[in-house]
Design a protein around this motif. Structure first.
Motif, PDB file in Angstrom:
ATOM      1  N   LEU A  54       0.844  -1.191   0.000  1.00 14.95           N
ATOM      2  CA  LEU A  54       0.000   0.000   0.000  1.00 14.95           C
ATOM      3  C   LEU A  54       0.883   1.246   0.000  1.00 14.95           C
ATOM      4  N   THR A  55       0.701   2.125  -0.944  1.00 17.29           N
ATOM      5  CA  THR A  55       1.487   3.350  -0.997  1.00 17.29           C
ATOM      6  C   THR A  55       0.636   4.598  -0.811  1.00 17.29           C
ATOM      7  N   LYS A  56      -0.680   4.460  -0.872  1.00 15.32           N
ATOM      8  CA  LYS A  56      -1.578   5.579  -0.655  1.00 15.32           C
ATOM      9  C   LYS A  56      -2.640   5.190   0.354  1.00 15.32           C
ATOM     10  N   PHE A  57      -3.253   6.177   0.930  1.00 17.61           N
ATOM     11  CA  PHE A  57      -4.300   5.932   1.909  1.00 17.61           C
ATOM     12  C   PHE A  57      -5.613   6.491   1.376  1.00 17.61           C
ATOM     13  N   THR A  58      -6.672   5.739   1.540  1.00 12.85           N
ATOM     14  CA  THR A  58      -7.985   6.189   1.100  1.00 12.85           C
ATOM     15  C   THR A  58      -8.559   7.159   2.127  1.00 12.85           C
ATOM     16  N   ALA A  59      -9.583   7.894   1.710  1.00 15.97           N
ATOM     17  CA  ALA A  59     -10.250   8.817   2.625  1.00 15.97           C
ATOM     18  C   ALA A  59     -10.853   8.052   3.800  1.00 15.97           C
ATOM     19  N   VAL A  92       0.769   2.593  13.709  1.00 21.56           N
ATOM     20  CA  VAL A  92       1.579   3.007  12.562  1.00 21.56           C
ATOM     21  C   VAL A  92       2.648   1.965  12.255  1.00 21.56           C
ATOM     22  N   GLU A  93       3.193   1.351  13.294  1.00 21.08           N
ATOM     23  CA  GLU A  93       4.201   0.299  13.093  1.00 21.08           C
ATOM     24  C   GLU A  93       3.621  -0.839  12.248  1.00 21.08           C
ATOM     25  N   ALA A  94       2.368  -1.157  12.483  1.00 21.70           N
ATOM     26  CA  ALA A  94       1.721  -2.221  11.707  1.00 21.70           C
ATOM     27  C   ALA A  94       1.631  -1.825  10.238  1.00 21.70           C
ATOM     28  N   ILE A  95       1.393  -0.541   9.980  1.00 25.25           N
ATOM     29  CA  ILE A  95       1.336  -0.061   8.591  1.00 25.25           C
ATOM     30  C   ILE A  95       2.721  -0.146   7.959  1.00 25.25           C
ATOM     31  N   LEU A  96       3.746   0.209   8.708  1.00 23.97           N
ATOM     32  CA  LEU A  96       5.115   0.122   8.198  1.00 23.97           C
ATOM     33  C   LEU A  96       5.471  -1.304   7.807  1.00 23.97           C
ATOM     34  N   GLY A 142       4.834  -2.430   4.382  1.00 28.47           N
ATOM     35  CA  GLY A 142       5.684  -1.927   3.313  1.00 28.47           C
ATOM     36  C   GLY A 142       5.457  -0.483   2.932  1.00 28.47           C
ATOM     37  N   VAL A 143       4.641   0.245   3.692  1.00 28.94           N
ATOM     38  CA  VAL A 143       4.406   1.657   3.401  1.00 28.94           C
ATOM     39  C   VAL A 143       5.614   2.468   3.851  1.00 28.94           C
ATOM     40  N   GLY A 144       6.039   3.429   3.032  1.00 29.40           N
ATOM     41  CA  GLY A 144       7.173   4.272   3.380  1.00 29.40           C
ATOM     42  C   GLY A 144       6.820   5.284   4.455  1.00 29.40           C
TER      43      GLY A 144
END
Length: 227
Positions: A3-8, A30-34, A37-39
């Motif tokens: 995932l490289t973008k976040f939806t509304a 946020v760690e889970a999002i990292l 593979g999200v930058g």
């Protein structure tokens, strides 16, 4: 899939968390999002900054009070600093190139300046930030110190009318005769050409783009002066 973008919807789901959970719990989220593979830069610009704007909307719509929003923004700011410390410092933006980012007095929720300063710093700029700066304080700072770039974040429409005179005054007192002034905020995202009409050198839709635009504008001013 990375995932490289976040939806509304994802931003809308994340924003209320900052009102109800502590910074440590937000960081775990946020760690889970990292781990997906999200930058880090994408999290800063595409998740945290829009979430901060949502909190401002909550306050304007009386969905929560000023204290709640202030605490929520403080938690988001803690995440910004934690993530910013993990970003590698990239190539130098130039020999001693300096930037000052400021929100004007009355802009009580100026989270955007926190994110943009962090990213510019990681890109090798020497950065500083002023929150709710009065015009005299801002002018004094620019008159006393050399800055290649001034970035003004405008979140309150009341600052649009006086902005041309503020920008002109900054240029008049600046120690740098080639001072570059950029502006940012919702109104400029909707009408980018407004920035130049008000006297600024330019604007950018987000902090990542602002880094590239700022470098180009500052370089152009240096080339112009050399000619």
């Amino acid at each position: 899939m990375i995932l490289t973008k976040f939806t509304a919807e994802e931003v809308d789901g994340f924003a209320p968390l900052s009102l109800h959970v502590e910074a440590d719990a937000l960081l775990e989220y946020v760690e889970a999002i990292l781990r997906r593979g999200v930058g880090i830069d994408s999290i800063l610009v595409d998740l945290l900054a829009p979430a901060a704007r949502r909190l401002g909307e909550y306050w304007e719509d009386d969905r929560c009070d000023f204290v709640d929003v202030t605490m929520g923004l403080w938690r988001l700011q803690e995440i910004v600093h934690e993530l910013g410390a993990r970003l590698p410092v990239e190539r130098q933006a130039g020999p001693g190139r300096r930037a000052l980012f400021a929100s004007l007095v009355g802009d009580q929720h100026s989270f955007g300046t926190v994110v943009i300063e962090e990213l510019f710093c990681r890109e090798g700029w020497l950065t500083d930030r002023m929150a709710e700066a009065t015009t005299p304080d801002l002018l004094e700072r620019v008159a006393c110190e050399w800055f290649d770039l001034i970035g003004l974040t405008i979140t309150c429409d009341c600052h649009i009318a006086p902005l041309p005179s503020i920008i002109a005054a900054l240029r008049n007192v600046s120690r740098n005769p080639r001072l570059c002034v950029m502006v940012g905020g919702r109104i400029f995202a909707e009408d980018p050409a407004l920035a130049v009409r008000l006297g600024a050198n330019g604007t950018a839709p987000d902090a990542k783009v602002a880094i590239k635009v700022a470098a180009e504008l500052v370089d152009a001013l240096m080339i112009e002066a050399a000619d």
